[in-house]
Design an enzyme around this catalytic site. Structure first.
Site, PDB file in Angstrom:
ATOM      1  N   SER A 103       6.476  -2.336   9.631  1.00  0.00           N
ATOM      2  CA  SER A 103       6.384  -1.064   9.731  1.00  0.00           C
ATOM      3  C   SER A 103       6.592  -0.308   8.395  1.00  0.00           C
ATOM      4  CB  SER A 103       7.187  -0.463  10.673  1.00  0.00           C
ATOM      5  OG  SER A 103       8.531  -0.272  10.325  1.00  0.00           O
ATOM      6  N   LYS A 104       6.447   1.139   8.477  1.00  0.00           N
ATOM      7  CA  LYS A 104       6.696   1.775   7.157  1.00  0.00           C
ATOM      8  C   LYS A 104       7.868   1.626   6.830  1.00  0.00           C
ATOM      9  CE  LYS A 104       3.459   5.481   7.524  1.00  0.00           C
ATOM     10  NZ  LYS A 104       2.872   6.352   8.556  1.00  0.00           N
TER      11      LYS A 104
END
Ligand code: GLU
Length: 479
Positions: free
Chosen positions: A246-247
Site C-alpha cells: 500500500s501507499k
C-alpha cells in the site's frame, strides 16, 4: 491436466486490462509482464484494454500514465489499446442476448425493495434473488425503470484456476447480478466477459482480488455458450512487513522505480521472480524469461517486495547494459551532483570511456551517477573534510610533486604501466603504499567514490590526471 488449462488449439492471446488510476501500479506492471511473457512464450499476442468506464477517473493523463509506464517497461502490445467505455453498445447487445436466451431478466424492483430483499437474503445466508426472475414479463409495470439482471444459475460454480487449483462457489453465494443499470449502462463483470470474448483472449493472468469475479464471469461465459479462458489468479504483492502493498510502503508506480534509477530489464527480472519461480534461477535475460515462463511456475503464496534483491538483480542487468545507452540514461541523475563540469560533450566522452569499468560498481543509475562523479568534478577541487586530511601534511604534498615528475615519464598511459609506476615510486620513496595512495586519491577524486587509482588515472586521461595532481602538490623548496 484439465482440458480447460490447455486451450492448445487456439493462438494464445493474453491481455492487460488496467483501470486508469493515474500510474502503472507495480502489481499491475507484474500482471502485464506475466501476460506479455505468456504470449511471447507461445508466439501469441498480448493486448491492452483500458477499463475506462469510470469517466471521472479516466482522463487522458491517467491513460497516458499507464501507456507510458508499459512502454518504459518494454511491454509492447498488439494493435491499439482498446477502450472498454467505447464498447458499451456491444455490452448491452450481449445483455439482451442473455435476456432472449432466458439467462437474464428485467427487474423492476425499486432501490428500496432491492435493499429489503438484500437484507432478507443476507439474514437467510444467501445472495439476493430478484422476484422478477420468475415473473411473467407481461406483469411488468408500465413506465418503470428496470435493470437487466443475470439469472444466477442454481448450480454451484466450479473454476479450474491455473494457480489456485479447483475453486467452488455454492450457487447461493452469487446474486442475480445487474448486467445493465437502469440507465442502460453495462456493469463491470458483463463488460469484462464480453470484451475478453470479443478480443479472443485465451488466458487471463491477474491479481487474486479478481478471483470471485472469475466465478461470476464464468457463469456469464457458460450462459452465452462461450469458451471460458484459462484463468490464473496470482496473489497480490506484499510489502516487506508481509502486509498487502500500500501507499505506506512507498513507491507504488513503475515510474517511481524508473526515477530511482532502475532499468526496465532489471525491474522486469525482479517482478518476474516476485511470484514466479523456475528452480532457483534468479537472473533472467528476456530470452531466458520468455523461454522459461509458464503458468505452473506461478506461486500460490504471496511474494514480498525486497529492495535488496531488486538492487542485486538490477545491478546484474546494469553491468550487462550497453555503454552508450547507460551514458544517456545516467545523464539526468548527474543533476543530483553538486558541482560538475558544464560541458555535455566532455561529460559524455568521459562517461563512455569509463562505463565498462564503472557499470559493474552500481546497483542503480543513481549509484552509477555517484560512482561517475570523480570523472566530472571541475578542477581545481575544493577538497574538504575527511577527504582533505591526507593533503594536510607538507611532506605528502611534496611527495605528490615528486610523483608528478615520475608520472610525467610514463610513456604508455595504461592501467598496468601506471600501477607499476606507483609501486616503483613507493619503493623508491621507501614508504608504504598508503603514504602515496591516500594523498593521490584525494588529489585525483577529491573524496568522490572511485575505483583503483591506476584505473582512475586511465579513465580521466593523462592530462587531467596530471593537472589534478598539480593542483594539490607543493614543489620542493629549492635547497
Ligand atoms: N481493471 C481491473 C483492474 O485494474 C482488471 C480487470 C481484469 O484483469 O479482469 O484491477
Amino acid at each position: 491436466m484439465n482440458s480447460q488449462l490447455q486451450n492448445n488449439a487456439k493462438m494464445i492471446r493474453t491481455r492487460f486490462a488496467p483501470s486508469p488510476t493515474g500510474f502503472l501500479h507495480i502489481g499491475g506492471a507484474r500482471t502485464a509482464l506475466f501476460n506479455w511473457l505468456l504470449a511471447k512464450r507461445h508466439g501469441g499476442e498480448f493486448l491492452l484494454r483500458i477499463e475506462d468506464t469510470d469517466r471521472a477517473r479516466s482522463t487522458q493523463d491517467a491513460i497516458d500514465a499507464i501507456l507510458d509506464g508499459l512502454s518504459w517497461m518494454g511491454l509492447d502490445w498488439t494493435g491499439d489499446a482498446i477502450s472498454q467505455f467505447a464498447r458499451a453498445t456491444r455490452h448491452a447487445e450481449v445483455a439482451y442476448a442473455l435476456l432472449e436466451g432466458g439467462h437474464a431478466f428485467k427487474c423492476y424492483c425499486s432501490p428500496d425493495e432491492v435493499q429489503a430483499l438484500r437484507d432478507e437474503a443476507f439474514a437467510a445466508g444467501r445472495a439476493l434473488r430478484s422476484p422478477w426472475r420468475d415473473r411473467d414479463p407481461a406483469d411488468a409495470p408500465a413506465d418503470t425503470a428496470f435493470t437487466v439482471r443475470f439469472k444466477a444459475p442454481d448450480t454451484d460454480v466450479l473454476l479450474e484456476d491455473a494457480v489456485q487449483g479447483q475453486v467452488r462457489w455454492a450457487a447461493k453465494e452469487f446474486d442475480d447480478l445487474i448486467l445493465l443499470r437502469s440507465d442502460g449502462n453495462p456493469t463491470y463483470n458483463l463488460a469484462v466477459v464480453v470484451d475478453d470474448h470479443d478480443m479472443e483472449i485465451t488466458h487471463i493472468v491477474r491479481g487474486d482480488d479478481h478471483l470471485v469475479n472469475a466465478g461470476r464471469q464464468s457463469q456469464i461465459y457458460d450462459a452465452m455458450g462461450w469458451d471460458r479462458p484459462v484463468f490464473a489468479h496470482v496473489p497480490l504483492i506484499h510489502g516487506q512487513d508481509g502486509k498487502k502493498l500500500s501507499k505506506r510502503h512507498g513507491a507504488l508506480g513503475a515510474e517511481a522505480y524508473r526515477d530511482m534509477g532502475y532499468l526496465p530489464e532489471g525491474l522486469r527480472n525482479y517482478l518476474l521472480r516476485l511470484g514466479w519461480s523456475h528452480g532457483d534461477q534468479e537472473l533472467f535475460s528476456d530470452a531466458e524469461a520468455i523461454a522459461a515462463f509458464d503458468l505452473a511456475g506461478l506461486n500460490k503464496a504471496p511474494a514480498r517486495m525486497d529492495i535488496d534483491k531488486l538492487n542485486h538483480i538490477n545491478g546484474h542487468h546494469l553491468a550487462r547494459a550497453d555503454d552508450a545507452r547507460l551514458v544517456e540514461l545516467v545523464m539526468p541523475f548527474l543533476d543530483g551532483l553538486e558541482d560538475r563540469i558544464p560541458q555535455v560533450d566532455i561529460t559524455q566522452e568521459r562517461l563512455l570511456a569509463a562505463m565498462p569499468a564503472l557499470k559493474s560498481r552500481a546497483a542503480t543509475l543513481e549509484e552509477l551517477a555517484g560512482q561517475s562523479y570523480f570523472l566530472l568534478k571541475p578542477r581545481p577541487f575544493r577538497i574538504e573534510g575527511k577527504a582533505a586530511k591526507p593533503l594536510k601534511d607538507d611532506e605528502a604534498r611534496a611527495r605528490l610533486y615528486r610523483l608528478f615528475t615520475e608520472l610525467g615519464h610514463v610513456k604508455a598511459w595504461t592501467e598496468d604501466a601506471l600501477s607499476n609506476a606507483l609501486k616503483e615510486f613507493a619503493e623508491a620513496e621507501e614508504v608504504g603504499f598508503g603514504k602515496i595512495g591516500q594523498p593521490l586519491r584525494a588529489a585525483l577524486t577529491g573524496g568522490a567514490p572511485a575505483p583503483d587509482l591506476a584505473l582512475v588515472m586511465t579513465l580521466i586521461g593523462r592530462d587531467e590526471a596530471l593537472a589534478r595532481i598539480k593542483d594539490q602538490m607543493t614543489p620542493a623548496t629549492p635547497a
